[in-house]
Scaffold this motif. Structure first.
Motif, PDB file in Angstrom:
ATOM      1  N   LEU A  38       1.097  -1.170  -0.142  1.00  0.00           N
ATOM      2  CA  LEU A  38       0.255  -0.330   0.033  1.00  0.00           C
ATOM      3  C   LEU A  38       1.083   1.784   0.274  1.00  0.00           C
ATOM      4  CD1 LEU A  38      -2.769  -1.262   2.197  1.00  0.00           C
ATOM      5  CD2 LEU A  38      -3.118  -0.195  -0.069  1.00  0.00           C
ATOM      6  N   MET A  39       1.724   1.529   0.651  1.00  0.00           N
ATOM      7  CA  MET A  39       2.804   2.771   1.130  1.00  0.00           C
ATOM      8  C   MET A  39       3.475   2.723  -0.308  1.00  0.00           C
ATOM      9  SD  MET A  39       4.444   2.434   5.118  1.00  0.00           S
ATOM     10  CE  MET A  39       4.837   4.327   4.444  1.00  0.00           C
ATOM     11  N   ARG A  40       3.581   1.502  -0.697  1.00  0.00           N
ATOM     12  CA  ARG A  40       4.450   1.067  -2.463  1.00  0.00           C
ATOM     13  C   ARG A  40       3.450   2.382  -3.364  1.00  0.00           C
ATOM     14  NH1 ARG A  40       5.272  -3.736  -4.094  1.00  0.00           N
ATOM     15  NH2 ARG A  40       6.645  -3.932  -2.458  1.00  0.00           N
ATOM     16  N   TYR A  41       2.378   1.606  -3.569  1.00  0.00           N
ATOM     17  CA  TYR A  41       1.501   1.908  -4.133  1.00  0.00           C
ATOM     18  C   TYR A  41       0.800   3.429  -4.613  1.00  0.00           C
ATOM     19  CZ  TYR A  41      -3.635   1.841  -6.716  1.00  0.00           C
ATOM     20  OH  TYR A  41      -4.417   2.064  -7.536  1.00  0.00           O
ATOM     21  N   VAL A  42       1.025   3.979  -2.455  1.00  0.00           N
ATOM     22  CA  VAL A  42       0.534   5.665  -2.631  1.00  0.00           C
ATOM     23  C   VAL A  42       1.840   5.883  -3.099  1.00  0.00           C
ATOM     24  CG1 VAL A  42      -0.153   7.091  -0.835  1.00  0.00           C
ATOM     25  CG2 VAL A  42      -1.380   5.096  -0.888  1.00  0.00           C
ATOM     26  N   ALA A  43       2.851   5.477  -3.071  1.00  0.00           N
ATOM     27  CA  ALA A  43       3.758   6.724  -3.087  1.00  0.00           C
ATOM     28  C   ALA A  43       4.406   6.786  -4.873  1.00  0.00           C
ATOM     29  CB  ALA A  43       5.349   5.796  -2.874  1.00  0.00           C
ATOM     30  N   ASP A  44       3.759   5.776  -5.539  1.00  0.00           N
ATOM     31  CA  ASP A  44       3.785   5.646  -6.727  1.00  0.00           C
ATOM     32  C   ASP A  44       3.161   6.952  -7.743  1.00  0.00           C
ATOM     33  OD1 ASP A  44       6.345   3.797  -6.817  1.00  0.00           O
ATOM     34  OD2 ASP A  44       4.969   2.276  -7.662  1.00  0.00           O
ATOM     35  N   HIS A  45       1.649   6.905  -7.405  1.00  0.00           N
ATOM     36  CA  HIS A  45       0.483   7.847  -7.361  1.00  0.00           C
ATOM     37  C   HIS A  45       0.869   9.077  -7.251  1.00  0.00           C
ATOM     38  CE1 HIS A  45      -0.138   3.025  -8.449  1.00  0.00           C
ATOM     39  NE2 HIS A  45      -0.950   3.502  -9.825  1.00  0.00           N
ATOM     40  N   THR A  46       0.655   8.699  -5.948  1.00  0.00           N
ATOM     41  CA  THR A  46       0.534  10.543  -6.013  1.00  0.00           C
ATOM     42  C   THR A  46       1.962  10.889  -5.311  1.00  0.00           C
ATOM     43  OG1 THR A  46       1.137   9.852  -3.480  1.00  0.00           O
ATOM     44  CG2 THR A  46      -1.486   9.903  -3.933  1.00  0.00           C
ATOM     45  N   ALA A  47       1.665  12.854  -4.612  1.00  0.00           N
ATOM     46  CA  ALA A  47       3.185  13.565  -4.715  1.00  0.00           C
ATOM     47  C   ALA A  47       2.984  13.496  -3.919  1.00  0.00           C
ATOM     48  CB  ALA A  47       2.147  15.113  -4.049  1.00  0.00           C
ATOM     49  N   ASP A  48       4.890  13.760  -3.108  1.00  0.00           N
ATOM     50  CA  ASP A  48       5.347  13.312  -2.141  1.00  0.00           C
ATOM     51  C   ASP A  48       4.563  13.723  -0.543  1.00  0.00           C
ATOM     52  OD1 ASP A  48       7.169  12.670  -3.562  1.00  0.00           O
ATOM     53  OD2 ASP A  48       8.609  14.297  -3.528  1.00  0.00           O
TER      54      ASP A  48
END
Length: 85
Positions: A38-48
């Motif tokens: 989940l953390m990787r998914y959010v990091a790949d799809h959102t701003a920092d």
């Protein structure tokens, strides 16, 4: 993340401004996404600034009779070291 049934995000506490995710897994406990996934998914799809500080898996995300997430009840589900209470 498609394998998460319901996801609610609460602001970071006390010193971390990053949000914390509360996830109800699709298919029940042990099935579905992992914290790292989940953390990787959010990091790949959102701003920092939207990257997660962490993830907690919960039995049920609190919702009203109409299905709206009850944000005031999310704080009670945060881990003790994160919760402002």
């Amino acid at each position: 993340e498609p394998r998460a049934a319901v996801t609610a995000v609460e602001g970071g506490y006390p010193d971390d401004a990053r949000p914390w995710a509360l996830v109800e897994r699709a298919g029940g406990p042990g099935v579905g996404p992992t914290e790292e996934g989940l953390m990787r998914y959010v990091a790949d799809h959102t701003a920092d600034y939207k990257h997660l500080a962490g993830v907690s898996f919960v039995q049920r995300v609190p919702r009203s009779a109409t299905g709206t997430i009850l944000r005031r009840d999310l704080v009670d589900l945060l881990p003790p070291h994160i919760s402002p209470r």
